[in-house]
Design a protein around this motif. Structure first.
Motif, PDB file in Angstrom:
ATOM      1  N   LYS A 165       0.806  -1.222   0.000  1.00  0.00           N
ATOM      2  CA  LYS A 165       0.000   0.000   0.000  1.00  0.00           C
ATOM      3  C   LYS A 165       0.838   1.269   0.000  1.00  0.00           C
ATOM      4  CE  LYS A 165      -3.797  -2.116   2.650  1.00  0.00           C
ATOM      5  NZ  LYS A 165      -4.555  -2.049   3.914  1.00  0.00           N
ATOM      6  N   GLN A 166       2.088   1.168   0.419  1.00  0.00           N
ATOM      7  CA  GLN A 166       2.897   2.378   0.577  1.00  0.00           C
ATOM      8  C   GLN A 166       4.351   2.103   0.204  1.00  0.00           C
ATOM      9  OE1 GLN A 166       2.135   4.288   4.347  1.00  0.00           O
ATOM     10  NE2 GLN A 166       4.013   5.467   4.254  1.00  0.00           N
ATOM     11  N   GLY A 167       4.891   2.949  -0.655  1.00  0.00           N
ATOM     12  CA  GLY A 167       6.274   2.796  -1.097  1.00  0.00           C
ATOM     13  C   GLY A 167       6.353   2.116  -2.461  1.00  0.00           C
ATOM     14  N   LYS A 168       7.587   1.962  -2.952  1.00  0.00           N
ATOM     15  CA  LYS A 168       7.811   1.336  -4.257  1.00  0.00           C
ATOM     16  C   LYS A 168       8.450  -0.024  -4.058  1.00  0.00           C
ATOM     17  CE  LYS A 168       8.669   5.606  -6.854  1.00  0.00           C
ATOM     18  NZ  LYS A 168       9.716   6.361  -7.587  1.00  0.00           N
ATOM     19  N   GLY A 169       8.005  -0.996  -4.852  1.00  0.00           N
ATOM     20  CA  GLY A 169       8.603  -2.324  -4.748  1.00  0.00           C
ATOM     21  C   GLY A 169       8.499  -3.100  -6.039  1.00  0.00           C
ATOM     22  N   THR A 170       9.592  -3.701  -6.466  1.00  0.00           N
ATOM     23  CA  THR A 170       9.539  -4.642  -7.583  1.00  0.00           C
ATOM     24  C   THR A 170      10.134  -5.963  -7.112  1.00  0.00           C
ATOM     25  OG1 THR A 170      11.679  -3.875  -8.440  1.00  0.00           O
ATOM     26  CG2 THR A 170       9.717  -2.907  -9.420  1.00  0.00           C
ATOM     27  N   PHE A 171       9.505  -7.042  -7.559  1.00  0.00           N
ATOM     28  CA  PHE A 171       9.935  -8.393  -7.198  1.00  0.00           C
ATOM     29  C   PHE A 171       9.767  -9.280  -8.417  1.00  0.00           C
ATOM     30  CE2 PHE A 171       8.980 -12.443  -4.635  1.00  0.00           C
ATOM     31  CZ  PHE A 171      10.330 -12.713  -4.446  1.00  0.00           C
ATOM     32  N   VAL A 172      10.812  -9.968  -8.820  1.00  0.00           N
ATOM     33  CA  VAL A 172      10.857 -10.767 -10.060  1.00  0.00           C
ATOM     34  C   VAL A 172      10.157 -10.041 -11.215  1.00  0.00           C
ATOM     35  CG1 VAL A 172      11.260 -13.014  -8.971  1.00  0.00           C
ATOM     36  CG2 VAL A 172       8.898 -12.248  -9.269  1.00  0.00           C
ATOM     37  N   ASP A 173      10.499  -8.768 -11.360  1.00  0.00           N
ATOM     38  CA  ASP A 173      10.018  -7.905 -12.452  1.00  0.00           C
ATOM     39  C   ASP A 173       8.541  -7.508 -12.344  1.00  0.00           C
ATOM     40  OD1 ASP A 173      12.574  -7.926 -13.608  1.00  0.00           O
ATOM     41  OD2 ASP A 173      12.126  -9.768 -14.702  1.00  0.00           O
ATOM     42  N   TYR A 174       7.909  -7.773 -11.226  1.00  0.00           N
ATOM     43  CA  TYR A 174       6.534  -7.304 -11.013  1.00  0.00           C
ATOM     44  C   TYR A 174       6.537  -6.087 -10.096  1.00  0.00           C
ATOM     45  CZ  TYR A 174       4.258 -11.194 -13.356  1.00  0.00           C
ATOM     46  OH  TYR A 174       3.816 -12.074 -14.309  1.00  0.00           O
ATOM     47  N   ASP A 175       5.728  -5.100 -10.448  1.00  0.00           N
ATOM     48  CA  ASP A 175       5.552  -3.908  -9.621  1.00  0.00           C
ATOM     49  C   ASP A 175       4.551  -4.258  -8.523  1.00  0.00           C
ATOM     50  OD1 ASP A 175       4.736  -1.482  -8.480  1.00  0.00           O
ATOM     51  OD2 ASP A 175       5.052  -0.373 -10.341  1.00  0.00           O
ATOM     52  N   LEU A 176       5.031  -4.415  -7.287  1.00  0.00           N
ATOM     53  CA  LEU A 176       4.161  -4.882  -6.195  1.00  0.00           C
ATOM     54  C   LEU A 176       3.054  -3.880  -5.874  1.00  0.00           C
ATOM     55  CD1 LEU A 176       6.812  -6.446  -3.771  1.00  0.00           C
ATOM     56  CD2 LEU A 176       5.274  -7.661  -5.324  1.00  0.00           C
ATOM     57  N   ALA A 177       3.338  -2.596  -6.053  1.00  0.00           N
ATOM     58  CA  ALA A 177       2.323  -1.583  -5.742  1.00  0.00           C
ATOM     59  C   ALA A 177       1.168  -1.608  -6.745  1.00  0.00           C
ATOM     60  CB  ALA A 177       2.966  -0.191  -5.708  1.00  0.00           C
ATOM     61  N   LYS A 178       1.440  -2.110  -7.953  1.00  0.00           N
ATOM     62  CA  LYS A 178       0.403  -2.146  -8.993  1.00  0.00           C
ATOM     63  C   LYS A 178      -0.099  -3.561  -9.266  1.00  0.00           C
ATOM     64  CE  LYS A 178       2.241   1.931 -11.377  1.00  0.00           C
ATOM     65  NZ  LYS A 178       2.973   2.404 -12.561  1.00  0.00           N
ATOM     66  N   LEU A 179       0.257  -4.496  -8.399  1.00  0.00           N
ATOM     67  CA  LEU A 179      -0.090  -5.899  -8.615  1.00  0.00           C
ATOM     68  C   LEU A 179      -1.605  -6.091  -8.589  1.00  0.00           C
ATOM     69  CD1 LEU A 179       1.667  -8.511  -8.903  1.00  0.00           C
ATOM     70  CD2 LEU A 179       1.228  -8.912  -6.479  1.00  0.00           C
ATOM     71  N   ARG A 180      -2.125  -6.670  -9.658  1.00  0.00           N
ATOM     72  CA  ARG A 180      -3.560  -6.945  -9.725  1.00  0.00           C
ATOM     73  C   ARG A 180      -3.809  -8.406  -9.380  1.00  0.00           C
ATOM     74  NH1 ARG A 180      -3.557  -4.762 -15.742  1.00  0.00           N
ATOM     75  NH2 ARG A 180      -1.819  -6.221 -15.583  1.00  0.00           N
ATOM     76  N   GLU A 181      -5.042  -8.690  -9.007  1.00  0.00           N
ATOM     77  CA  GLU A 181      -5.420 -10.068  -8.633  1.00  0.00           C
ATOM     78  C   GLU A 181      -5.000 -11.064  -9.718  1.00  0.00           C
ATOM     79  OE1 GLU A 181      -6.862 -12.478  -5.705  1.00  0.00           O
ATOM     80  OE2 GLU A 181      -7.092 -10.301  -5.560  1.00  0.00           O
ATOM     81  N   ARG A 182      -5.224 -10.685 -10.961  1.00  0.00           N
ATOM     82  CA  ARG A 182      -4.944 -11.629 -12.057  1.00  0.00           C
ATOM     83  C   ARG A 182      -3.441 -11.811 -12.316  1.00  0.00           C
ATOM     84  NH1 ARG A 182      -7.185  -7.204 -15.137  1.00  0.00           N
ATOM     85  NH2 ARG A 182      -5.675  -6.262 -16.561  1.00  0.00           N
ATOM     86  N   ASP A 183      -2.599 -10.888 -11.788  1.00  0.00           N
ATOM     87  CA  ASP A 183      -1.143 -11.030 -11.954  1.00  0.00           C
ATOM     88  C   ASP A 183      -0.537 -12.042 -10.975  1.00  0.00           C
ATOM     89  OD1 ASP A 183      -1.106  -8.961 -13.860  1.00  0.00           O
ATOM     90  OD2 ASP A 183      -0.864  -7.431 -12.303  1.00  0.00           O
ATOM     91  N   ILE A 184      -1.234 -12.259  -9.854  1.00  0.00           N
ATOM     92  CA  ILE A 184      -0.628 -13.017  -8.751  1.00  0.00           C
ATOM     93  C   ILE A 184      -0.214 -14.439  -9.159  1.00  0.00           C
ATOM     94  CG2 ILE A 184      -1.036 -13.948  -6.421  1.00  0.00           C
ATOM     95  CD1 ILE A 184      -2.624 -11.351  -5.843  1.00  0.00           C
ATOM     96  N   PRO A 185      -1.052 -15.201  -9.897  1.00  0.00           N
ATOM     97  CA  PRO A 185      -0.599 -16.541 -10.299  1.00  0.00           C
ATOM     98  C   PRO A 185       0.675 -16.507 -11.138  1.00  0.00           C
ATOM     99  CG  PRO A 185      -2.960 -16.302 -10.680  1.00  0.00           C
ATOM    100  CD  PRO A 185      -2.435 -14.947 -10.334  1.00  0.00           C
ATOM    101  N   TYR A 186       0.831 -15.474 -11.980  1.00  0.00           N
ATOM    102  CA  TYR A 186       2.024 -15.369 -12.831  1.00  0.00           C
ATOM    103  C   TYR A 186       3.255 -14.992 -12.003  1.00  0.00           C
ATOM    104  CZ  TYR A 186      -1.456 -15.595 -16.485  1.00  0.00           C
ATOM    105  OH  TYR A 186      -2.495 -16.011 -17.274  1.00  0.00           O
ATOM    106  N   LEU A 187       3.058 -14.104 -11.018  1.00  0.00           N
ATOM    107  CA  LEU A 187       4.145 -13.782 -10.079  1.00  0.00           C
ATOM    108  C   LEU A 187       4.595 -15.057  -9.371  1.00  0.00           C
ATOM    109  CD1 LEU A 187       5.783 -11.854  -8.077  1.00  0.00           C
ATOM    110  CD2 LEU A 187       3.715 -11.846  -6.694  1.00  0.00           C
TER     111      LEU A 187
END
Length: 227
Positions: A58-80
């Motif tokens: 909810k707060q701050g910037k984060g990327t993990f395995v090339d995914y933007d955690l702050a913008k992570l959508r429900e449908r992205d989670i299985p791919y992450l």
């Protein structure tokens, strides 16, 4: 220079609406082995859950395995989650099916469909963790340490970039804990990044590596004293 596998800037981690860890800035590079330590309730699991999409950033910037955690959508989670492997304290093997079918379930859930390819992959990861002979056994027919080896094999199925291990030795006796740690270190030496939460300080002394501590509402690097 390759991108860090994990990058956090001024991140605050929330559990429900409570800030459990604040002001985290951190980079983890490919191939590192990182311990996350701290007392129960200091935010280790919330930190891990934020990485694999169980808690939103909810707060701050984060990327993990090339995914933007702050913008992570429900449908992205299985791919992450296909890009990471997760090992839990309580193994989380399905009790109603044998070892082969436990791993088959994961492959089918992550989009595999070719029967022969799935068989080859399952045998390959079980071989890596020394559990190939257990392929037709039920979870209750193998020891806790063997169950955790199978759980590590499951985490390797999709050839992940990172393995997140949340207290992987928490339910194991000291000797078995050392064996599981040796396995994780071997996997790390073969190029996988590992982020491991633990409260087992004996293991830290035996297998020293970069260590981050959850304490006082934040996460910071600690230098291990060498005896």
């Amino acid at each position: 220079m390759s991108q860090p596998v994990l990058s956090l800037q001024d991140v605050t981690i929330y559990q429900d609406n409570n800030a459990v860890l604040t002001n985290i800035s951190l980079e983890v590079n490919h191939g590192e082995f990182i311990y996350i330590i701290g007392k129960t309730g200091t935010g280790k699991s919330s930190f891990m859950k934020t990485l694999y999409g169980d808690l939103p950033l909810k707060q701050g910037k984060g990327t993990f395995v090339d995914y933007d955690l702050a913008k992570l959508r429900e449908r992205d989670i299985p791919y992450l989650r296909r890009k990471i492997g997760i090992v839990f304290q309580d193994f989380k093997l399905l009790p109603d099916r044998n070892v082969f079918d436990n791993l088959l379930f994961v492959l089918k859930a992550t989009g595999w469909s070719e029967k022969r390819e799935m068989e080859v992959k399952i045998n390959e990861v079980l071989d890596k963790v020394g559990m190939k002979t257990a392929v037709h056994k039920m979870p209750h027919q193998v020891s806790g340490g063997e169950q955790q080896r199978i759980a590590v094999a499951r985490a390797l199925l999709n050839d992940p970039e990172v393995i997140i291990a949340d207290e992987p030795t928490g339910n194991l006796d000291p000797q078995t804990s050392v064996e599981v740690m040796q396995l994780l270190r071997e996997i790390n030496q073969n190029g996988k990044t590992i982020i491991m939460a633990t409260h087992d300080y004996a293991l830290l002394m035996k297998f020293p590596s970069k260590t981050l501590k959850c304490d006082g509402g934040t996460l910071f690097e600690v230098v291990q004293r060498t005896v």
